[in-house]
Design a protein around this motif. Sequence first.
Motif, PDB file in Angstrom:
ATOM      1  N   ALA A  10       0.816  -1.219   0.000  1.00 55.51           N
ATOM      2  CA  ALA A  10       0.000   0.000   0.000  1.00 55.51           C
ATOM      3  C   ALA A  10       0.847   1.264   0.000  1.00 55.51           C
ATOM      4  O   ALA A  10       0.397   2.309  -0.467  1.00 55.51           O
ATOM      5  CB  ALA A  10      -0.937   0.003   1.209  1.00 55.51           C
ATOM      6  N   TYR A  11       2.068   1.170   0.481  1.00 54.77           N
ATOM      7  CA  TYR A  11       2.934   2.344   0.583  1.00 54.77           C
ATOM      8  C   TYR A  11       3.735   2.611  -0.689  1.00 54.77           C
ATOM      9  O   TYR A  11       4.441   3.606  -0.768  1.00 54.77           O
ATOM     10  CB  TYR A  11       3.864   2.182   1.797  1.00 54.77           C
ATOM     11  CG  TYR A  11       3.062   1.964   3.060  1.00 54.77           C
ATOM     12  CD1 TYR A  11       2.449   3.035   3.706  1.00 54.77           C
ATOM     13  CD2 TYR A  11       2.863   0.689   3.567  1.00 54.77           C
ATOM     14  CE1 TYR A  11       1.677   2.842   4.836  1.00 54.77           C
ATOM     15  CE2 TYR A  11       2.096   0.478   4.703  1.00 54.77           C
ATOM     16  CZ  TYR A  11       1.497   1.567   5.330  1.00 54.77           C
ATOM     17  OH  TYR A  11       0.721   1.358   6.441  1.00 54.77           O
ATOM     18  N   ILE A  32      -1.598   6.418   5.572  1.00 57.82           N
ATOM     19  CA  ILE A  32      -1.812   6.654   4.147  1.00 57.82           C
ATOM     20  C   ILE A  32      -3.271   7.066   3.927  1.00 57.82           C
ATOM     21  O   ILE A  32      -4.182   6.455   4.465  1.00 57.82           O
ATOM     22  CB  ILE A  32      -1.431   5.414   3.303  1.00 57.82           C
ATOM     23  CG1 ILE A  32      -1.420   5.752   1.830  1.00 57.82           C
ATOM     24  CG2 ILE A  32      -2.308   4.237   3.579  1.00 57.82           C
ATOM     25  CD1 ILE A  32      -0.741   4.724   0.965  1.00 57.82           C
ATOM     26  N   SER A  33      -3.439   8.122   3.163  1.00 54.83           N
ATOM     27  CA  SER A  33      -4.794   8.621   2.916  1.00 54.83           C
ATOM     28  C   SER A  33      -5.460   7.819   1.799  1.00 54.83           C
ATOM     29  O   SER A  33      -4.796   7.152   1.006  1.00 54.83           O
ATOM     30  CB  SER A  33      -4.745  10.100   2.507  1.00 54.83           C
ATOM     31  OG  SER A  33      -4.176  10.217   1.209  1.00 54.83           O
ATOM     32  N   GLU A  36      -4.232   9.047  -1.536  1.00 55.49           N
ATOM     33  CA  GLU A  36      -2.864   8.610  -1.798  1.00 55.49           C
ATOM     34  C   GLU A  36      -2.818   7.127  -2.190  1.00 55.49           C
ATOM     35  O   GLU A  36      -2.048   6.726  -3.063  1.00 55.49           O
ATOM     36  CB  GLU A  36      -2.035   8.837  -0.530  1.00 55.49           C
ATOM     37  CG  GLU A  36      -0.562   8.738  -0.693  1.00 55.49           C
ATOM     38  CD  GLU A  36       0.163   9.045   0.614  1.00 55.49           C
ATOM     39  OE1 GLU A  36       1.394   9.036   0.577  1.00 55.49           O
ATOM     40  OE2 GLU A  36      -0.479   9.284   1.661  1.00 55.49           O
ATOM     41  N   ALA A  37      -3.662   6.317  -1.573  1.00 56.13           N
ATOM     42  CA  ALA A  37      -3.657   4.877  -1.814  1.00 56.13           C
ATOM     43  C   ALA A  37      -4.221   4.505  -3.186  1.00 56.13           C
ATOM     44  O   ALA A  37      -3.854   3.476  -3.740  1.00 56.13           O
ATOM     45  CB  ALA A  37      -4.442   4.160  -0.722  1.00 56.13           C
ATOM     46  N   ALA A  98      -0.654  -4.124   3.397  1.00 61.66           N
ATOM     47  CA  ALA A  98       0.178  -3.215   4.181  1.00 61.66           C
ATOM     48  C   ALA A  98       1.390  -3.891   4.820  1.00 61.66           C
ATOM     49  O   ALA A  98       2.317  -3.206   5.235  1.00 61.66           O
ATOM     50  CB  ALA A  98      -0.655  -2.562   5.283  1.00 61.66           C
TER      51      ALA A  98
END
Length: 119
Positions: A10-11, A32-33, A36-37, A98
């Motif tokens: 996810a990052y 993480i928003s 953003e994701a 994640a």
Amino acid sequence: MKPQFYLKRAYEPAAKEDGYRVLVDRLWPRGISKEEAKIDEWAKDLAPTGALRKWYDHDPARWDEFRKKYEAELKVNEALHPFMEAHARQHIFTLVYAAKEEALSNAVVLKAWLEKHWK
């Protein structure tokens, strides 16, 4: 034609090649928003149960047992077939997770299950 499945943390930044991005964790990734994701769908019901997730706790010593228990959950998971039917025309999926270690992620087990059982 069966779709292609990929895994991505996810990052990591989303990419055009990701296709349909599905978050396959029961909890939203920390820090993480949603913007953003760039997740197309959050499929919490495809993730391991809360009890199994807590028991596993990403302990490498429990990986083999976790994999077996999660596969047993997937066999009776009522959300899987509706998910596959709803996305029958999708060609590329990226299963987003994640966990720090991809090899120890539930996404690895889910990817293998989907590749084997997708109709």
